[in-house]
Design an enzyme around this catalytic site. Structure first.
Site, PDB file in Angstrom:
ATOM      1  N   CYS A  77      -1.154 -11.040  -1.691  1.00 57.90           N
ATOM      2  CA  CYS A  77      -2.556 -10.984  -2.117  1.00 57.90           C
ATOM      3  C   CYS A  77      -3.214 -12.369  -2.062  1.00 57.90           C
ATOM      4  O   CYS A  77      -3.438 -12.885  -0.966  1.00 57.90           O
ATOM      5  CB  CYS A  77      -2.650 -10.316  -3.485  1.00 57.90           C
ATOM      6  SG  CYS A  77      -4.266  -9.576  -3.768  1.00 57.90           S
ATOM      7  N   HIS A 177       0.717  -5.875  -3.930  1.00 58.69           N
ATOM      8  CA  HIS A 177       1.611  -6.490  -4.912  1.00 58.69           C
ATOM      9  C   HIS A 177       2.945  -5.747  -5.054  1.00 58.69           C
ATOM     10  O   HIS A 177       3.119  -5.006  -6.022  1.00 58.69           O
ATOM     11  CB  HIS A 177       0.931  -6.468  -6.292  1.00 58.69           C
ATOM     12  CG  HIS A 177      -0.197  -7.423  -6.448  1.00 58.69           C
ATOM     13  ND1 HIS A 177      -0.066  -8.657  -7.033  1.00 58.69           N
ATOM     14  CD2 HIS A 177      -1.496  -7.325  -6.080  1.00 58.69           C
ATOM     15  CE1 HIS A 177      -1.225  -9.288  -7.036  1.00 58.69           C
ATOM     16  NE2 HIS A 177      -2.116  -8.494  -6.463  1.00 58.69           N
ATOM     17  N   GLU A 179       5.591  -6.772  -6.226  1.00 57.16           N
ATOM     18  CA  GLU A 179       6.283  -7.172  -7.465  1.00 57.16           C
ATOM     19  C   GLU A 179       5.821  -6.337  -8.659  1.00 57.16           C
ATOM     20  O   GLU A 179       6.421  -6.403  -9.729  1.00 57.16           O
ATOM     21  CB  GLU A 179       6.071  -8.680  -7.721  1.00 57.16           C
ATOM     22  CG  GLU A 179       4.724  -9.077  -8.305  1.00 57.16           C
ATOM     23  CD  GLU A 179       3.567  -9.046  -7.298  1.00 57.16           C
ATOM     24  OE1 GLU A 179       3.767  -8.591  -6.151  1.00 57.16           O
ATOM     25  OE2 GLU A 179       2.455  -9.443  -7.681  1.00 57.16           O
TER      26      GLU A 179
HETATM   27  N1  GLN Z   1      -9.362 -11.450  -5.150  1.00 57.10           N
HETATM   28  C1  GLN Z   1      -8.373 -12.482  -5.239  1.00 57.10           C
HETATM   29  C2  GLN Z   1      -8.695 -13.672  -4.333  1.00 57.10           C
HETATM   30  O1  GLN Z   1      -9.607 -13.591  -3.565  1.00 57.10           O
HETATM   31  C3  GLN Z   1      -7.000 -11.943  -4.887  1.00 57.10           C
HETATM   32  C4  GLN Z   1      -6.582 -10.885  -5.869  1.00 57.10           C
HETATM   33  C5  GLN Z   1      -5.111 -10.774  -6.089  1.00 57.10           C
HETATM   34  O2  GLN Z   1      -4.320 -11.684  -5.770  1.00 57.10           O
HETATM   35  N2  GLN Z   1      -4.702  -9.679  -6.669  1.00 57.10           N
HETATM   36  O3  GLN Z   1      -8.058 -14.660  -4.392  1.00 57.10           O
END
Ligand code: GLN
Length: 199
Positions: A77, A177, A179
């Site tokens: 992410c 994610h 994890e």
């Molecule tokens: N929206 C976040 C970003 O732009 C990422 C979200 C997340 O890691 N769950 O960094």
């Protein structure tokens, strides 16, 4: 095998727990010296602008790039955004600090406000040649892969074709994610990359 999880901000504890559950030594990384002796590093989800600012503040940008030049790295992410070379037009804050190592373009918060977070079953070709059960992928204000260029290749897409995971040699990125689930297949796959058995 010893794996580090960048612990500046975000969901690092969950990665550590998952790795330890697999019987792997896992440590939190905050300082330059924490990178020594590691075989691989995970950059967790969280807020990529904050992770970037803290990495600059703690002088970790160059050491992290040097680490990635030799070893396996996985960004989930926000970690995927941080590893990308390019952030697409639609994204806010395009001038945020990026490691800029992986040949991918990402778009932050690509799934809009209505679907801030969702879970979906994902077919991942690299698991059992795509014959395994779908991976339960949890997306939280997730980025998407706009393009995988150069040596990067897409390894998972949503049903509508949106690319959400990619690999480039020993580097792995996932929009979601793993994890936060009880499915350890992505962690196991990363450990294969660390061990050099799946390049
Ligand atoms: N929206 C976040 C970003 O732009 C990422 C979200 C997340 O890691 N769950 O960094």
């Amino acid at each position: 095998m010893k794996i580090g999880v960048l612990a500046l901000q975000g969901a690092f504890i969950e990665h550590i727990k998952m790795l330890r559950g697999l019987g792997v030594e896992a440590v939190e990384v905050r300082l330059l010296q924490d990178l020594q002796d590691l075989d691989g590093l995970i950059i967790p989800g969280g807020e990529s602008t904050t992770i970037g600012k803290l990495a600059v503040m703690y002088d970790l940008m160059e050491p992290l790039r040097q680490f990635a030049a030799e070893k396996a790295m996985w960004g989930t992410c926000a970690g995927m955004i941080f590893m990308a070379k390019e952030i697409g037009n639609g994204s806010a804050g395009r001038d945020q600090p990026l490691l800029g190592i992986m040949d991918i373009e990402v778009e932050r918060n690509a799934f809009g406000r209505q679907v801030d977070s969702f879970e979906t079953g994902l077919n991942v070709a690299v698991f059992h040649n795509g014959n395994g059960s779908p991976f339960p992928a949890v997306f939280i204000r997730a980025p998407r892969l706009v393009a995988a260029k150069g040596k990067a290749r897409v390894i998972a897409t949503l049903d509508d074709g949106t690319a959400v995971a990619a690999q480039q040699g020993k580097w792995l990125v996932t929009s979601f994610h793993p994890e936060l689930t009880h499915d350890a297949r992505f962690h196991q796959y990363f450990l294969q990359l660390v061990a050099g058995s799946d390049r």
